[in-house]
Design an enzyme around this catalytic site. Structure first.
Site, mmCIF file in Angstrom:
data_model
loop_
_atom_site.group_PDB
_atom_site.id
_atom_site.type_symbol
_atom_site.label_atom_id
_atom_site.label_comp_id
_atom_site.label_asym_id
_atom_site.label_seq_id
_atom_site.Cartn_x
_atom_site.Cartn_y
_atom_site.Cartn_z
ATOM 1 N N ALA A 64 91.177 -86.995 143.458
ATOM 2 C CA ALA A 64 91.849 -87.269 144.723
ATOM 3 C C ALA A 64 91.460 -86.290 145.840
ATOM 4 O O ALA A 64 91.461 -86.657 147.013
ATOM 5 C CB ALA A 64 93.357 -87.249 144.507
ATOM 6 N N THR A 114 90.982 -86.336 150.375
ATOM 7 C CA THR A 114 92.030 -85.799 151.269
ATOM 8 C C THR A 114 91.483 -85.593 152.684
ATOM 9 O O THR A 114 92.207 -85.776 153.656
ATOM 10 C CB THR A 114 92.611 -84.466 150.740
ATOM 11 N N ARG A 133 98.872 -83.602 143.741
ATOM 12 C CA ARG A 133 99.463 -82.309 143.395
ATOM 13 C C ARG A 133 99.403 -81.219 144.456
ATOM 14 O O ARG A 133 99.992 -80.158 144.266
ATOM 15 C CB ARG A 133 98.845 -81.797 142.086
ATOM 16 N N HIS A 143 89.780 -95.121 136.920
ATOM 17 C CA HIS A 143 91.150 -95.616 137.096
ATOM 18 C C HIS A 143 91.210 -96.906 137.909
ATOM 19 O O HIS A 143 92.265 -97.266 138.420
ATOM 20 C CB HIS A 143 92.025 -94.524 137.729
ATOM 21 N N CYS A 179 97.728 -114.551 133.793
ATOM 22 C CA CYS A 179 96.546 -115.347 133.399
ATOM 23 C C CYS A 179 95.222 -114.641 133.726
ATOM 24 O O CYS A 179 94.162 -115.159 133.439
ATOM 25 C CB CYS A 179 96.589 -116.719 134.054
ATOM 26 N N CYS A 209 100.794 -115.310 141.518
ATOM 27 C CA CYS A 209 99.684 -116.215 141.201
ATOM 28 C C CYS A 209 100.206 -117.660 141.189
ATOM 29 O O CYS A 209 101.414 -117.891 141.080
ATOM 30 C CB CYS A 209 99.170 -115.821 139.822
ATOM 31 N N THR A 246 89.570 -82.239 141.892
ATOM 32 C CA THR A 246 90.480 -82.715 140.833
ATOM 33 C C THR A 246 91.201 -81.532 140.198
ATOM 34 O O THR A 246 90.580 -80.500 139.944
ATOM 35 C CB THR A 246 89.741 -83.549 139.764
ATOM 36 N N SER A 247 92.489 -81.732 139.945
ATOM 37 C CA SER A 247 93.274 -80.660 139.317
ATOM 38 C C SER A 247 92.984 -80.576 137.821
ATOM 39 O O SER A 247 93.425 -79.655 137.154
ATOM 40 C CB SER A 247 94.766 -80.911 139.530
ATOM 41 N N ASN A 306 86.949 -76.903 143.936
ATOM 42 C CA ASN A 306 88.333 -77.357 144.091
ATOM 43 C C ASN A 306 89.132 -76.332 144.880
ATOM 44 O O ASN A 306 88.966 -75.130 144.678
ATOM 45 C CB ASN A 306 88.964 -77.547 142.706
HETATM 46 P P1 CNA Z 1 95.378 -84.258 141.852
HETATM 47 O O1 CNA Z 1 96.032 -83.922 140.562
HETATM 48 O O2 CNA Z 1 96.244 -84.612 142.995
HETATM 49 O O3 CNA Z 1 94.457 -83.012 142.220
HETATM 50 C C1 CNA Z 1 93.729 -82.972 143.411
HETATM 51 C C2 CNA Z 1 93.055 -81.618 143.488
HETATM 52 O O4 CNA Z 1 92.182 -81.635 144.603
HETATM 53 C C3 CNA Z 1 94.013 -80.439 143.678
HETATM 54 O O5 CNA Z 1 93.778 -79.488 142.675
HETATM 55 C C4 CNA Z 1 93.684 -79.899 145.069
HETATM 56 O O6 CNA Z 1 93.698 -78.485 145.121
HETATM 57 C C5 CNA Z 1 92.271 -80.390 145.265
HETATM 58 N N1 CNA Z 1 91.924 -80.662 146.666
HETATM 59 C C6 CNA Z 1 92.668 -81.279 147.624
HETATM 60 N N2 CNA Z 1 91.964 -81.395 148.760
HETATM 61 C C7 CNA Z 1 90.751 -80.815 148.528
HETATM 62 C C8 CNA Z 1 89.599 -80.611 149.314
HETATM 63 N N3 CNA Z 1 89.538 -81.016 150.578
HETATM 64 N N4 CNA Z 1 88.537 -80.003 148.740
HETATM 65 C C9 CNA Z 1 88.589 -79.559 147.461
HETATM 66 N N5 CNA Z 1 89.663 -79.719 146.676
HETATM 67 C C10 CNA Z 1 90.725 -80.360 147.183
HETATM 68 O O7 CNA Z 1 94.335 -85.453 141.656
HETATM 69 P P2 CNA Z 1 93.385 -85.796 140.427
HETATM 70 O O8 CNA Z 1 92.363 -86.710 140.943
HETATM 71 O O9 CNA Z 1 92.994 -84.606 139.675
HETATM 72 O O10 CNA Z 1 94.400 -86.597 139.495
HETATM 73 C C11 CNA Z 1 94.079 -87.771 139.039
HETATM 74 C C12 CNA Z 1 94.922 -88.929 139.627
HETATM 75 C C13 CNA Z 1 95.149 -88.867 141.108
HETATM 76 C C14 CNA Z 1 94.116 -90.160 139.430
HETATM 77 O O11 CNA Z 1 94.836 -91.019 138.596
HETATM 78 C C15 CNA Z 1 93.940 -90.811 140.800
HETATM 79 O O12 CNA Z 1 93.963 -92.198 140.700
HETATM 80 C C16 CNA Z 1 95.074 -90.307 141.579
HETATM 81 N N6 CNA Z 1 94.960 -90.379 143.066
HETATM 82 C C17 CNA Z 1 93.911 -90.982 143.690
HETATM 83 C C18 CNA Z 1 93.831 -91.025 145.059
HETATM 84 C C19 CNA Z 1 92.668 -91.712 145.714
HETATM 85 O O13 CNA Z 1 92.139 -92.685 145.195
HETATM 86 N N7 CNA Z 1 92.200 -91.203 146.857
HETATM 87 C C20 CNA Z 1 94.833 -90.445 145.836
HETATM 88 C C21 CNA Z 1 95.928 -89.846 145.174
HETATM 89 C C22 CNA Z 1 95.962 -89.818 143.780
#
Ligand code: CNA
Length: 238
Positions: free
Chosen positions: A24, A28, A36, A121, A132, A150, A190-191, A213
């Site tokens: 995610a 951002t 998170r 995902h 269906c 549907c 990603t966290s 990250n």
């Molecule tokens: P998360 O757990 O929300 O972690 C996001 C991480 O990104 C955090 O550790 C932040 O510190 C870091 N972060 C935020 N902005 C930046 C940036 N600009 N540069 C670098 N690091 C940054 O999200 P994960 O993806 O780890 O968790 C997985 C979930 C979130 C999945 O199931 C996704 O489907 C789900 N998700 C997706 C979206 C999307 O599609 N854009 C949005 C929100 C959640």
């Protein structure tokens, strides 16, 4: 230039087998909140916690409430790929990047021009009937009102993996294949808290693992290079 970014740039320059695995935080900077971070969805007030709303049980019991959340929080109109998405697409065009493996459901890598995108995902840009399995355009689901249905009477659902549901086996196997074979693995935004996706990192066998990250992750000590900066800032330099 920061020494760690210079190192990453060099690894990429010397390789034609880079793989990116992200989440995610990659989106951002396009204006889509992650889960998170402090301003992420988990820190906003909803009647139910987001991880509960995004579960299969909740979807089947309260599709109306699910769709309120979906349209208000998951669908953000007018979003555009940012510097990270665009650089990744360019690296693929240049023959350096083999695959983007993403936990995101927003379709922004494809919008940036990336071709080989493995969506662990799923995507909110696709929909199908939960009874269906007839495919539907995402329009009604993302911009309509109430619970979309549907012709068969079943509830139309997003083609995303809800909590409690398994990941697509084929996509997971392909992701493992790319990570195992990768020369350079870049993990970003990603966290690394959501499994089984986060466990993919363990399949990497090389010594060029870069973690980009903003905040710390449970795998920082596992990486060869750790960069706690905005991914857009980093990718505009590599
Ligand atoms: P998360 O757990 O929300 O972690 C996001 C991480 O990104 C955090 O550790 C932040 O510190 C870091 N972060 C935020 N902005 C930046 C940036 N600009 N540069 C670098 N690091 C940054 O999200 P994960 O993806 O780890 O968790 C997985 C979930 C979130 C999945 O199931 C996704 O489907 C789900 N998700 C997706 C979206 C999307 O599609 N854009 C949005 C929100 C959640």
């Amino acid at each position: 230039m920061d020494q760690a970014i210079a190192q990453l740039k060099q690894w990429i320059a010397e390789s034609d087998n880079v793989v990116f695995f992200g989440g995610a935080g990659v989106s951002t900077e396009s204006g889509i909140p992650d889960f998170r971070s402090v301003d992420g969805l988990y820190h906003q007030k909803w009647k139910y916690p987001p991880e509960e709303i995004l579960s299969a049980t909740f979807f089947s019991r309260h599709p109306d409430e699910y769709y309120r959340f979906h349209r208000e929080k998951l669908v953000i109109d007018g979003v555009k790929p940012n510097r990270a998405h665009l650089r990744l697409a360019k690296l693929e065009q240049e023959g350096k990047l083999r695959a983007v493996i993403t936990q995101n459901i927003d379709g922004l890598h494809q919008a940036a021009g990336s071709k080989n995108v493995l969506e662990l995902h799923g995507s909110i840009l696709r929909a199908y009937c939960s009874r269906c399995r007839k495919p539907y355009s995402a329009e009604l689901m993302n911009h309509g009102e109430g619970v979309p249905r549907c012709d068969c009477g079943g509830v139309i659902r997003p083609d995303i993996v809800l909590y409690e549901e398994p990941l697509d086996e084929d996509v997971m196997m392909r992701a493992i294949h790319y990570i195992r074979a990768a020369d350079v693995l870049i993990i970003g935004g990603t966290s690394l808290n959501v499994y089984p996706a986060a466990g993919l990192i363990r399949y990497y066998r090389g010594e060029k693992l870069a973690l980009v990250n903003l905040s710390e992750t449970p795998y920082d000590s596992y990486a060869n290079l750790v960069i706690h900066q905005k991914i857009g800032d980093v990718f505009s330099q590599i």
